[in-house]
Design a protein around this motif. Structure first.
Motif, PDB file in Angstrom:
ATOM      1  N   HIS A 155      -3.563   5.754  -4.152  1.00  0.00           N
ATOM      2  CA  HIS A 155      -4.100   4.397  -4.057  1.00  0.00           C
ATOM      3  C   HIS A 155      -5.488   4.455  -4.680  1.00  0.00           C
ATOM      4  CE1 HIS A 155      -1.728   2.073  -0.718  1.00  0.00           C
ATOM      5  NE2 HIS A 155      -1.389   1.686  -1.928  1.00  0.00           N
ATOM      6  N   ASP A 202      -8.420   3.456  -3.974  1.00  0.00           N
ATOM      7  CA  ASP A 202      -9.600   3.828  -3.184  1.00  0.00           C
ATOM      8  C   ASP A 202      -9.628   5.322  -2.855  1.00  0.00           C
ATOM      9  OD1 ASP A 202      -7.362   3.031  -1.509  1.00  0.00           O
ATOM     10  OD2 ASP A 202      -8.676   3.147   0.237  1.00  0.00           O
ATOM     11  N   HIS A 203      -8.544   6.042  -3.165  1.00  0.00           N
ATOM     12  CA  HIS A 203      -8.492   7.488  -2.933  1.00  0.00           C
ATOM     13  C   HIS A 203      -8.396   8.283  -4.231  1.00  0.00           C
ATOM     14  CE1 HIS A 203      -7.609   7.182   1.490  1.00  0.00           C
ATOM     15  NE2 HIS A 203      -7.412   5.942   1.076  1.00  0.00           N
ATOM     16  N   ASP A 228      -4.287   7.882   4.450  1.00  0.00           N
ATOM     17  CA  ASP A 228      -3.978   6.598   5.088  1.00  0.00           C
ATOM     18  C   ASP A 228      -2.646   6.698   5.820  1.00  0.00           C
ATOM     19  OD1 ASP A 228      -6.266   5.690   3.931  1.00  0.00           O
ATOM     20  OD2 ASP A 228      -5.298   4.269   2.562  1.00  0.00           O
ATOM     21  N   HIS A 246      -2.703  10.543  -1.392  1.00  0.00           N
ATOM     22  CA  HIS A 246      -1.832   9.542  -2.005  1.00  0.00           C
ATOM     23  C   HIS A 246      -2.561   8.885  -3.166  1.00  0.00           C
ATOM     24  CE1 HIS A 246      -4.230   7.071   0.703  1.00  0.00           C
ATOM     25  NE2 HIS A 246      -3.640   5.945   0.352  1.00  0.00           N
TER      26      HIS A 246
HETATM   27 ZN   LIG Z   1      -3.728   3.800   0.988  1.00  0.00          ZN
END
Ligand SMILES: [Zn+2]
Ligand SMILES: [Zn+2]
Length: 258
Positions: free
Chosen positions: A79, A81-82, A182, A77
């Protein structure tokens, strides 16, 4: 006797199909001093990342991993942090890797523009100049079923989070690696993880909180006995709880499958 025992041991030794190296096992706050999520995987014909948080290049360099040579990057995904390590990887490929061969980037449906936008925001000058290698954007959707990438099949499963997430299941000749990204506790985890040699599951906190779109240790204790997996490890932990009886790999740690 010795020979027959040795032969039998050799005949049961399976070659390594997936080498999984954790280049970031933390959450969006980098708690516990852990890097943001990134998982580096080598398979017989494809070397790839699953997610690339903003610390990916730092940890890859500490581990002697050259990100310039990746064949593909898969996103569970988008986001930060990814995903926000991507422009640094593109920069490295351009200027240190002197790359000319194509890079495949696989995003959830609807995020086709992300790689271009990320480079434009992070390094507008490099974006203006253009990269010397083509980027092939592919989308992956749970409705697609299993999709071929080189000699792997990859299937997306819909996780439940605050944005759309593809749990990703990689199968190479019957050896299966599943990565949740997540998610909260959801039915799709059973399909994602079914018969996996390794499930890399998020487990973000000790106690469950209904406002948090993540899995807690408390919930995982209930879920784990119902999962049909050979091995389970947890990532995206806040570093504030003891994951026992589960195993939380450290940044830089390597696991081999099968
Ligand atoms: Zn996430
Ligand atoms: Zn996250």
């Amino acid at each position: 006797m010795y020979h027959s025992r040795m032969n039998s041991a050799l005949s049961h030794a399976s070659p390594t199909i997936f080498t999984v190296r954790f280049l970031g096992t933390g959450n969006a706050f980098a708690q516990g001093g852990k890097g943001y999520q990134a998982i580096h995987v080598t398979s017989p014909e494809l070397t790839f990342l699953v997610d690339c948080g903003p610390t990916v290049q730092l940890i890859a360099n500490q581990q002697g991993i050259d990100l310039s040579t990746l064949d593909a990057i898969f996103f569970t995904h988008v986001h930060g942090d990814h995903a926000f390590g991507l422009p640094f990887i593109l920069l490295q490929m351009q200027f240190l890797g002197l790359r000319t061969r194509p890079l495949t980037i696989v995003v959830p449906t609807g995020h086709e523009e992300f790689p271009d936008q990320a480079l434009k925001l992070a390094f507008p000058d490099v974006h203006r100049m253009g990269l010397d290698f083509p980027i092939e954007i592919r989308t992956l959707d749970p409705a697609d079923g299993p999709v071929a990438f080189s000699n792997l099949t990859v299937q997306a499963f819909p996780m439940v989070h605050s944005v759309p997430v593809n749990g990703l299941k990689f199968d190479c000749g019957g050896v299966v690696l599943a990565i949740s990204g997540d998610t909260t506790l959801c039915e799709s985890i059973f399909d994602l993880s079914h018969a996996a040699d390794l499930l890399i599951l998020e487990c973000s906190s000790k106690d469950h909180s209904p406002e948090t779109p993540h899995i807690s240790h408390e919930e995982l204790l209930q879920l784990a006995p119902k999962l049909n997996v050979k091995r389970l490890v947890v990532v995206h932990t806040d570093g504030l709880f003891d994951p026992d009886p589960f195993y939380a790999p450290r940044d830089g740690e390597v696991l081999q499958l099968p």
